[in-house]
Write an enzyme that holds these catalytic residues in place. Sequence first.
Site, PDB file in Angstrom:
ATOM      1  NE  ARG A 195      -8.490 -31.382  38.833  1.00 29.78           N
ATOM      2  CZ  ARG A 195      -8.313 -32.683  39.008  1.00 29.78           C
ATOM      3  NH1 ARG A 195      -7.228 -33.280  38.527  1.00 29.78           N
ATOM      4  NH2 ARG A 195      -9.206 -33.394  39.673  1.00 29.78           N
ATOM      5  CG  HIS A 196      -9.935 -27.811  42.034  1.00 29.10           C
ATOM      6  ND1 HIS A 196      -9.511 -28.875  42.818  1.00 29.10           N
ATOM      7  CD2 HIS A 196     -10.857 -28.322  41.187  1.00 29.10           C
ATOM      8  CE1 HIS A 196     -10.154 -29.967  42.472  1.00 29.10           C
ATOM      9  NE2 HIS A 196     -10.983 -29.667  41.479  1.00 29.10           N
ATOM     10  N   GLY A 197      -6.611 -26.849  43.444  1.00 32.09           N
ATOM     11  CA  GLY A 197      -5.726 -27.701  44.226  1.00 32.09           C
ATOM     12  C   GLY A 197      -6.419 -28.973  44.687  1.00 32.09           C
ATOM     13  CD  GLU A 198      -4.129 -34.212  47.032  1.00 32.60           C
ATOM     14  OE1 GLU A 198      -3.482 -34.928  46.255  1.00 32.60           O
ATOM     15  OE2 GLU A 198      -3.829 -34.058  48.246  1.00 32.60           O
ATOM     16  NE  ARG A 207     -13.867 -29.680  43.300  1.00 28.38           N
ATOM     17  CZ  ARG A 207     -15.173 -29.905  43.347  1.00 28.38           C
ATOM     18  NH1 ARG A 207     -15.859 -29.528  44.419  1.00 28.38           N
ATOM     19  NH2 ARG A 207     -15.795 -30.485  42.337  1.00 28.38           N
ATOM     20  CD  GLU A 253     -15.402 -31.718  37.074  1.00 23.30           C
ATOM     21  OE1 GLU A 253     -15.858 -31.501  35.925  1.00 23.30           O
ATOM     22  OE2 GLU A 253     -14.206 -31.990  37.294  1.00 23.30           O
TER      23      GLU A 253
END
Length: 247
Positions: free
Chosen positions: A9-12, A59, A100
């Site tokens: 998953r991508h970073g915050e 992201r 997403e």
Amino acid sequence: MEFKLFLARHGETDHNKGSVIQGQLDIPLSKNGMNQAKLLAKSIHHLQWNEIWTSDLKRSWQTANFLVSDEINHQDDGDNDALLMSKPLSAIQSDIRIRERHYGICQGQSTANLKKMAGEAGVKISNFVPPEAESSEDVRKRAISFFKDLCDRQILLRMDDKESKILVVGHGGWLSEFMTYLALPQTGRSSFTPSELEAVSRITPNTAVSSFEIQLQSDGGVSLIKCLALHDKSHLTSPVCSDELAV
């Protein structure tokens, strides 16, 4: 043939931290998200990727940039960070099918508002589809389409490769639908344990990694899917929140 598939998953982002629904809004990584990506990069820098895929949203490809950059040991190199945030590296391929879920009119709003709308509609939030939004089934169809093309390409390009490794950097909701599909019996001869089957659909934390061994038939069909790791966040040095919803 077989290949190993790594899903991250991508970073915050600031929207993640603020519980704001991103969906397909093109929100960049936050400073913390960049640091998370750097920590993951250090833990997987020994792996050699045959393919690297992301969505076309910032992201996602920004996270992948940090993962595949040769400058994995820098901590406060502002110039290099700015470069990695500016455009995808040449090794990275993007696909809009990895995006997403589109949350329609709820994009840019709080998750609290989404829950309120679902309650007013008398629908569980997991089943609620806001106006102009995609359903979970729509997202899974995109993920399945991407996976089938990925498998076909391995048969065409890498029949003789023994250690083919593919990295896909995506989004929480997309990854949940994709991994749920991988665990379905009809997808392939699954070797998932009961605990893995229970955990596979959870929303993975930012930069957490799951990995699978995919065995293919000569026609590109899947003969076996083996789960190697789920939601691994051992590279992170501080606690992270697992989202109730991938937004």
